[in-house]
Design a protein around this motif. Structure first.
Motif, PDB file in Angstrom:
ATOM      1  N   THR A  44       0.860  -1.187   0.000  1.00 31.36           N
ATOM      2  CA  THR A  44       0.000   0.000   0.000  1.00 31.36           C
ATOM      3  C   THR A  44       0.891   1.229   0.000  1.00 31.36           C
ATOM      4  N   TYR A  45       0.675   2.107  -0.979  1.00 28.79           N
ATOM      5  CA  TYR A  45       1.473   3.319  -1.127  1.00 28.79           C
ATOM      6  C   TYR A  45       0.589   4.536  -0.866  1.00 28.79           C
ATOM      7  N   THR A  46       1.108   5.455  -0.056  1.00 35.25           N
ATOM      8  CA  THR A  46       0.399   6.699   0.246  1.00 35.25           C
ATOM      9  C   THR A  46       1.328   7.859  -0.034  1.00 35.25           C
ATOM     10  N   VAL A  47       0.911   8.787  -0.902  1.00 31.80           N
ATOM     11  CA  VAL A  47       1.737   9.945  -1.241  1.00 31.80           C
ATOM     12  C   VAL A  47       1.715  10.937  -0.086  1.00 31.80           C
ATOM     13  N   LEU A  48       2.898  11.412   0.284  1.00 34.48           N
ATOM     14  CA  LEU A  48       3.079  12.376   1.356  1.00 34.48           C
ATOM     15  C   LEU A  48       3.636  13.680   0.772  1.00 34.48           C
ATOM     16  N   PRO A  49       3.681  14.756   1.560  1.00 36.72           N
ATOM     17  CA  PRO A  49       4.291  15.999   1.060  1.00 36.72           C
ATOM     18  C   PRO A  49       5.763  15.797   0.696  1.00 36.72           C
ATOM     19  N   ASP A  50       6.309  16.746  -0.038  1.00 39.06           N
ATOM     20  CA  ASP A  50       7.726  16.745  -0.417  1.00 39.06           C
ATOM     21  C   ASP A  50       8.108  15.536  -1.252  1.00 39.06           C
ATOM     22  N   SER A  51       7.195  15.066  -2.109  1.00 41.94           N
ATOM     23  CA  SER A  51       7.468  13.956  -3.035  1.00 41.94           C
ATOM     24  C   SER A  51       7.928  12.684  -2.319  1.00 41.94           C
ATOM     25  N   LYS A  52       7.395  12.463  -1.128  1.00 45.07           N
ATOM     26  CA  LYS A  52       7.701  11.231  -0.399  1.00 45.07           C
ATOM     27  C   LYS A  52       6.480  10.315  -0.436  1.00 45.07           C
ATOM     28  N   MET A  53       6.701   9.058  -0.090  1.00 40.11           N
ATOM     29  CA  MET A  53       5.630   8.080  -0.139  1.00 40.11           C
ATOM     30  C   MET A  53       5.757   7.095   1.026  1.00 40.11           C
ATOM     31  N   ARG A  54       4.653   6.880   1.721  1.00 42.23           N
ATOM     32  CA  ARG A  54       4.651   5.851   2.767  1.00 42.23           C
ATOM     33  C   ARG A  54       4.420   4.506   2.090  1.00 42.23           C
ATOM     34  N   VAL A  55       5.178   3.496   2.517  1.00 38.17           N
ATOM     35  CA  VAL A  55       5.095   2.164   1.943  1.00 38.17           C
ATOM     36  C   VAL A  55       4.780   1.180   3.061  1.00 38.17           C
ATOM     37  N   VAL A  56       3.722   0.399   2.884  1.00 38.51           N
ATOM     38  CA  VAL A  56       3.394  -0.650   3.841  1.00 38.51           C
ATOM     39  C   VAL A  56       3.271  -1.963   3.065  1.00 38.51           C
ATOM     40  N   ASN A  57       4.185  -2.885   3.330  1.00 40.45           N
ATOM     41  CA  ASN A  57       4.164  -4.209   2.701  1.00 40.45           C
ATOM     42  C   ASN A  57       3.668  -5.230   3.700  1.00 40.45           C
ATOM     43  N   GLN A  58       2.886  -6.183   3.220  1.00 35.84           N
ATOM     44  CA  GLN A  58       2.478  -7.259   4.106  1.00 35.84           C
ATOM     45  C   GLN A  58       2.329  -8.550   3.320  1.00 35.84           C
ATOM     46  N   CYS A  59       2.457  -9.667   4.039  1.00 38.08           N
ATOM     47  CA  CYS A  59       2.283 -10.974   3.413  1.00 38.08           C
ATOM     48  C   CYS A  59       1.869 -11.978   4.469  1.00 38.08           C
ATOM     49  N   ARG A  60       1.382 -13.122   3.990  1.00 32.31           N
ATOM     50  CA  ARG A  60       1.113 -14.242   4.883  1.00 32.31           C
ATOM     51  C   ARG A  60       2.407 -15.023   5.010  1.00 32.31           C
ATOM     52  N   SER A  61       2.885 -15.180   6.235  1.00 35.18           N
ATOM     53  CA  SER A  61       4.164 -15.863   6.447  1.00 35.18           C
ATOM     54  C   SER A  61       3.977 -17.379   6.435  1.00 35.18           C
ATOM     55  N   VAL A  62       5.090 -18.091   6.364  1.00 34.49           N
ATOM     56  CA  VAL A  62       5.037 -19.552   6.278  1.00 34.49           C
ATOM     57  C   VAL A  62       4.395 -20.169   7.523  1.00 34.49           C
ATOM     58  N   ASP A  63       4.408 -19.468   8.663  1.00 34.42           N
ATOM     59  CA  ASP A  63       3.796 -20.008   9.883  1.00 34.42           C
ATOM     60  C   ASP A  63       2.322 -19.622  10.004  1.00 34.42           C
ATOM     61  N   GLY A  64       1.785 -18.965   8.960  1.00 42.15           N
ATOM     62  CA  GLY A  64       0.370 -18.607   8.949  1.00 42.15           C
ATOM     63  C   GLY A  64       0.054 -17.231   9.480  1.00 42.15           C
ATOM     64  N   GLY A  65       1.025 -16.554  10.065  1.00 44.57           N
ATOM     65  CA  GLY A  65       0.811 -15.206  10.578  1.00 44.57           C
ATOM     66  C   GLY A  65       0.932 -14.160   9.478  1.00 44.57           C
ATOM     67  N   THR A  66       0.829 -12.904   9.866  1.00 46.38           N
ATOM     68  CA  THR A  66       0.968 -11.793   8.921  1.00 46.38           C
ATOM     69  C   THR A  66       2.269 -11.065   9.195  1.00 46.38           C
ATOM     70  N   LYS A  67       3.052 -10.913   8.161  1.00 43.19           N
ATOM     71  CA  LYS A  67       4.324 -10.188   8.266  1.00 43.19           C
ATOM     72  C   LYS A  67       4.100  -8.784   7.695  1.00 43.19           C
ATOM     73  N   LEU A  68       4.497  -7.774   8.457  1.00 37.05           N
ATOM     74  CA  LEU A  68       4.261  -6.381   8.072  1.00 37.05           C
ATOM     75  C   LEU A  68       5.565  -5.606   8.096  1.00 37.05           C
ATOM     76  N   ALA A  69       5.784  -4.783   7.073  1.00 33.21           N
ATOM     77  CA  ALA A  69       6.976  -3.927   7.028  1.00 33.21           C
ATOM     78  C   ALA A  69       6.551  -2.552   6.542  1.00 33.21           C
ATOM     79  N   GLU A  70       6.914  -1.529   7.302  1.00 30.52           N
ATOM     80  CA  GLU A  70       6.567  -0.150   6.925  1.00 30.52           C
ATOM     81  C   GLU A  70       7.831   0.608   6.560  1.00 30.52           C
ATOM     82  N   GLY A  71       7.782   1.312   5.445  1.00 30.14           N
ATOM     83  CA  GLY A  71       8.950   2.043   4.986  1.00 30.14           C
ATOM     84  C   GLY A  71       8.593   3.385   4.385  1.00 30.14           C
TER      85      GLY A  71
END
Length: 198
Positions: free
Chosen positions: A77-104
């Motif tokens: 999920t990408y969200t445009v922010l001021p000053d030509s920046k963008m919030r990035v949130v990646n997620q996936c279903r992990s091999v153990d069945g949980g949700t893996k989340l990374a924000e950048g």
């Protein structure tokens, strides 16, 4: 020659500087090698980041170490922010069945006239490390299809590649067409893995 003149030996304090210099030279050599090995990577013209923002579902990717534990349901999920920046949130279903989340955070790779919205850099390291060039990774939008419905994203060294779609259930022929295009650009498409979207 005065033999009584002592030649200073490298002290322990000099070693970090010597090591840092050696690493910098190695990194520059690797960059030069990659540049010589790969031709310039063309990107999509006239990218509108406001239209690019939103949710994308991964349909295929080249294997990479930071998605090793992802078993499926990969989305960004990408969200445009001021000053030509963008919030990035990646997620996936992990091999153990949980949700893996990374924000950048994403930013334009160049400044001023050199800024191209198709050439972004993304970091997932903490903000206080953002001054270090190695924490930023290339994210180049190579091709868009179907009015921002499909995206081919990669890196100029051809080591990373993703095919993204707006819908979980993507048109396989469109995914294949984007992968065929990536092959013409020198990406090792035969190594691509398809993403399961439940």
């Amino acid at each position: 020659m005065n033999r009584n003149l002592a030649v200073p030996k490298p002290t322990r304090q000099r070693w970090p500087l010597l090591i840092a210099t050696a690493l910098a030279i190695a990194a520059l050599s690797a960059c030069a090698s990659n540049t010589a090995k790969n031709p310039p990577l063309p990107t999509q013209a006239n990218v509108d980041l406001e239209r690019y923002a939103g949710v994308w579902y991964e349909q295929a990717r080249l294997p990479n170490r930071f998605q090793k534990s992802c078993a499926g349901d990969v989305q960004a999920t990408y969200t445009v922010l001021p000053d030509s920046k963008m919030r990035v949130v990646n997620q996936c279903r992990s091999v153990d069945g949980g949700t893996k989340l990374a924000e950048g955070m994403g930013r334009l790779a160049g400044d001023g006239a050199d800024a191209d919205p198709a050439r972004l850099e993304v970091r997932f390291a903490p903000g206080w490390l953002s001054w270090l060039p190695p924490v930023w990774g290339d994210y180049w939008i190579i091709r868009l299809q179907g009015d921002y419905q499909y995206s081919l994203v990669g890196t100029p060294d051809r080591e990373y590649l993703w095919v993204l779609s707006r819908d979980k259930a993507a048109d396989a022929s469109k995914v294949d067409a984007l992968l065929d295009h990536a092959r013409t650009l020198g990406f090792p498409v035969e190594q691509v893995i398809r993403t399961t979207q439940d």
